[in-house]
Write a protein that holds these residues in place. Structure first.
Motif, mmCIF file in Angstrom:
data_model
loop_
_atom_site.group_PDB
_atom_site.id
_atom_site.type_symbol
_atom_site.label_atom_id
_atom_site.label_comp_id
_atom_site.label_asym_id
_atom_site.label_seq_id
_atom_site.Cartn_x
_atom_site.Cartn_y
_atom_site.Cartn_z
ATOM 1 N N GLN A 181 4.013 12.495 0.003
ATOM 2 C CA GLN A 181 5.122 13.698 -0.205
ATOM 3 C C GLN A 181 6.178 13.261 -0.672
ATOM 4 O O GLN A 181 6.903 13.824 -1.550
ATOM 5 N N LEU A 182 6.785 11.903 -0.714
ATOM 6 C CA LEU A 182 7.782 11.129 -1.138
ATOM 7 C C LEU A 182 7.658 11.095 -2.879
ATOM 8 O O LEU A 182 8.506 11.456 -3.701
ATOM 9 N N GLY A 183 6.306 10.668 -3.078
ATOM 10 C CA GLY A 183 5.903 10.671 -4.850
ATOM 11 C C GLY A 183 6.192 12.316 -5.217
ATOM 12 O O GLY A 183 6.631 12.313 -6.406
ATOM 13 N N PHE A 184 5.766 13.400 -4.413
ATOM 14 C CA PHE A 184 6.076 14.566 -5.103
ATOM 15 C C PHE A 184 7.743 14.672 -5.407
ATOM 16 O O PHE A 184 8.116 15.219 -6.355
ATOM 17 N N ALA A 185 8.457 14.386 -4.355
ATOM 18 C CA ALA A 185 9.970 14.494 -4.486
ATOM 19 C C ALA A 185 10.513 13.734 -5.578
ATOM 20 O O ALA A 185 11.557 14.310 -6.347
ATOM 21 N N TRP A 186 9.981 12.644 -5.926
ATOM 22 C CA TRP A 186 10.204 11.921 -6.927
ATOM 23 C C TRP A 186 9.994 12.168 -8.080
ATOM 24 O O TRP A 186 10.751 12.451 -9.333
ATOM 25 N N TYR A 187 8.668 12.918 -8.401
ATOM 26 C CA TYR A 187 8.425 13.615 -9.672
ATOM 27 C C TYR A 187 9.463 14.864 -9.724
ATOM 28 O O TYR A 187 9.794 15.143 -10.831
ATOM 29 N N MET A 217 0.854 -1.299 -0.142
ATOM 30 C CA MET A 217 -0.021 -0.069 -0.129
ATOM 31 C C MET A 217 0.813 1.039 -0.095
ATOM 32 O O MET A 217 0.608 2.090 -0.626
ATOM 33 N N PRO A 218 1.984 1.348 0.604
ATOM 34 C CA PRO A 218 2.946 2.402 0.540
ATOM 35 C C PRO A 218 3.358 2.664 -1.018
ATOM 36 O O PRO A 218 3.236 3.859 -1.312
ATOM 37 N N VAL A 219 3.596 1.778 -1.657
ATOM 38 C CA VAL A 219 3.971 2.110 -3.046
ATOM 39 C C VAL A 219 2.886 2.514 -3.828
ATOM 40 O O VAL A 219 2.887 3.564 -4.530
ATOM 41 N N ARG A 247 13.786 17.619 -4.593
ATOM 42 C CA ARG A 247 14.041 16.544 -5.519
ATOM 43 C C ARG A 247 14.587 15.284 -4.542
ATOM 44 O O ARG A 247 15.555 15.231 -3.931
ATOM 45 N N LEU A 248 13.976 14.167 -4.819
ATOM 46 C CA LEU A 248 14.423 12.890 -4.276
ATOM 47 C C LEU A 248 15.650 12.658 -4.706
ATOM 48 O O LEU A 248 15.892 12.380 -6.121
ATOM 49 N N PRO A 249 16.786 12.004 -4.081
ATOM 50 C CA PRO A 249 17.901 11.760 -4.933
ATOM 51 C C PRO A 249 17.651 10.031 -5.445
ATOM 52 O O PRO A 249 16.875 9.480 -4.941
ATOM 53 N N VAL A 250 17.895 10.038 -6.742
ATOM 54 C CA VAL A 250 17.546 8.876 -7.552
ATOM 55 C C VAL A 250 18.981 8.219 -8.048
ATOM 56 O O VAL A 250 18.615 7.390 -8.825
ATOM 57 N N SER A 251 20.104 8.393 -7.555
ATOM 58 C CA SER A 251 21.170 7.622 -8.002
ATOM 59 C C SER A 251 21.216 6.430 -7.469
ATOM 60 O O SER A 251 20.435 5.992 -6.376
ATOM 61 N N TYR A 297 3.479 10.950 -6.950
ATOM 62 C CA TYR A 297 4.030 11.324 -8.251
ATOM 63 C C TYR A 297 2.850 11.519 -9.253
ATOM 64 O O TYR A 297 3.184 12.478 -9.996
ATOM 65 N N ALA A 298 1.970 10.644 -9.426
ATOM 66 C CA ALA A 298 1.166 10.920 -10.572
ATOM 67 C C ALA A 298 0.067 12.391 -10.116
ATOM 68 O O ALA A 298 -0.211 13.168 -11.230
ATOM 69 N N ASN A 299 -0.207 12.443 -9.039
ATOM 70 C CA ASN A 299 -1.066 13.820 -8.658
ATOM 71 C C ASN A 299 -0.037 15.066 -8.846
ATOM 72 O O ASN A 299 -0.587 16.072 -9.477
#
Length: 475
Positions: A208-214, A70-72, A241-245, A79-81
């Motif tokens: 909120q983490l989804g926002f940072a990923w977007y 469910m967290p996913v 910005r979420l670190p994505v490395s 991200y989508a929103n």
């Protein structure tokens, strides 16, 4: 198949296919998890009944870390929103119109479930079924609505929370995690009611983490029709910005797992990330710090697998499969427990309902045919009700109708009233879903759902439907 090929061919290059894959996988895993862990028996009156087998399978508690996804769903939702709200504002739309558009995709398939269950309850009552039995069946069928209630609270807060994200970045989910910790202390030390806000704080933190990923994947959007600020290159808690490395992915995966192990081993939290009846704490209802730690690990794994998954999704067949699932993803989620009820009822009626003891060899042997039979029943339900969701496109309200008085004062009054009615519609729907969830399964409800909940839901969904149709916009 031809339609799927056309949709796949028309997919814009900017579409993040990985997000769609994660949404589909999350719902499929939830469905399979519920089906797999269910155990069926008979109560004292001879009626079939179901419960979770987890209390009888303590060795399986660590496995719940893999199926608690469910967290996913909330991460992908964030991200989508963020993506859809940003795109809408770039086109000159407002947050209220965006929210009305979101309500169509969420509430149309949900309304079908609610109306069908209420109608079936009326028929069952007319045929002589006891209200207590009707309520027990509907209660089980509407378990998925508890999760949807939480999401329907988070979605309307997106414009406000995304604005906070744009200003404070990752400090926002960190602060929300701190509030979750306060609620957890209440559960451990009392009063337990202190943890109730965690239903909001916990899922908002993941969202909120989804926002940072977007924001990590895009340039900051324009603001109010003007050029946006320069790209955010900050690092640390205030970064948007979420670190994505890969390094960040490994850090999140290993760090999240380490914290989750500490919290559930020597710490006070249960190992299972899914509710186990009888446990003093529940990691998911409401979300706990242990679940947020697991979310961090899941996020790390998502980042590490992204490149490989995107290459795979570049092929036609995998992407067509993802499109097919996402077209009816909410229908699948909403009806998967109704499929269980229908199958149990059918097998019981012909005297072929197996009831092996949880954890026995017969119980494990029954898991695969059980899941296949349920998938068949669910496929029929999706074929019947899925088109409602699949046909949900961009509603008329997404075009922001103007009031007949185009003057500045009239426009402001119209915008305020439209926003207030939209908020009231969502509030009524959320109230209805929560009221249904907290009403005991043994309550004598001839409609299956509590009458106030049914009235509130239909009223709220009706108001949102009228607003989407452009009601009140032409004077």
């Amino acid at each position: 198949m031809g339609r799927l090929r056309r949709l796949a061919a028309a997919t814009p290059a900017s579409r993040d296919r990985y997000v769609d894959l994660l949404r589909a996988l999350a719902i499929v895993l939830v469905v399979l998890g519920h089906w797999t862990v269910a155990t069926i028996g008979y109560d004292a009156t001879g009626q079939p009944t179901g419960r979770s087998a987890l209390p009888d399978l303590p060795w399986a508690y660590p496995l719940t870390w893999a199926v608690q996804v469910m967290p996913v769903f909330f991460l992908v939702g964030g991200y989508a929103n963020a993506a859809s709200l940003t795109a809408r504002r770039r086109r000159g739309g407002d947050a209220t119109g965006w929210l009305l558009g979101r309500s169509a995709r969420l509430l149309r398939p949900t309304t079908v479930l609610v109306v069908v269950l209420a109608a079936a309850a009326l028929v069952a009552r007319a045929l002589g079924a006891e209200p207590v039995l009707i309520r027990a069946v509907v209660w089980f069928a509407t378990i998925p609505l508890w999760f949807l209630a939480a999401y329907l609270v988070v979605v309307p807060l997106t414009p406000v929370m995304y604005a906070l994200h744009r200003r404070y970045g990752l400090l926002v989910p960190l602060a929300l995690a701190g509030l979750v910790a306060v609620g957890d202390l209440g559960r451990l030390l009392g009063p337990a009611e202190t943890a109730l806000p965690n239903y909001l704080f916990g899922w908002l933190a993941v969202h909120q983490l989804g926002f940072a990923w977007y924001d990590a994947r895009t340039e900051p959007p324009p603001q109010d029709g003007h050029a946006g600020p320069p790209p955010d290159r900050r690092t640390g808690p205030r970064s948007r910005r979420l670190p994505v490395s890969r390094r960040a992915g490994w850090t999140a995966l290993l760090g999240g797992l380490a914290v989750a192990l500490l919290l559930t081993g020597p710490g006070p939290y249960p190992v299972s990330m899914i509710n186990v009846p009888g446990e003093p704490l529940d990691n998911a209802a409401p979300p706990s710090l242990a679940l947020l730690a697991l979310t961090t690990a899941q996020l790390g794994l998502i980042l590490l697998l992204r490149g490989r998954a995107e290459r795979w999704l570049g092929r036609d067949r995998p992407w067509m499969a993802v499109i097919a699932v996402n077209a009816v993803v909410l229908t699948v989620f909403l009806w998967h427990l109704t499929a269980t009820i229908l199958l149990v009822g059918a097998l019981d009626a012909v005297g072929l309902l197996p009831t092996p003891a949880p954890g026995s060899a017969a119980w494990f042997a029954w898991r695969v045919p059980w899941a296949l039979l349920l998938a068949t029943v669910l496929a029929v339900l999706v074929a019947v009700f899925g088109p409602v969701e699949a046909r949900t496109g961009r509603p008329p309200a997404a075009r922001d109708p103007e009031p007949s008085d185009a003057g500045g004062e009239g426009r402001r009054w119209w915008a305020t009233g439209r926003a207030a009615l939209t908020a009231a519609g969502f509030a009524a729907v959320v109230y209805a879903l929560v009221d249904n969830a907290v009403t005991p399964r043994s309550a004598p409800e001839p409609l299956g759902l509590p009458a106030p909940a049914l009235v509130a839901y239909l009223a709220g969904a009706g108001v949102l439907r009228l607003l989407r149709s452009g009601w009140g916009s032409r004077g």
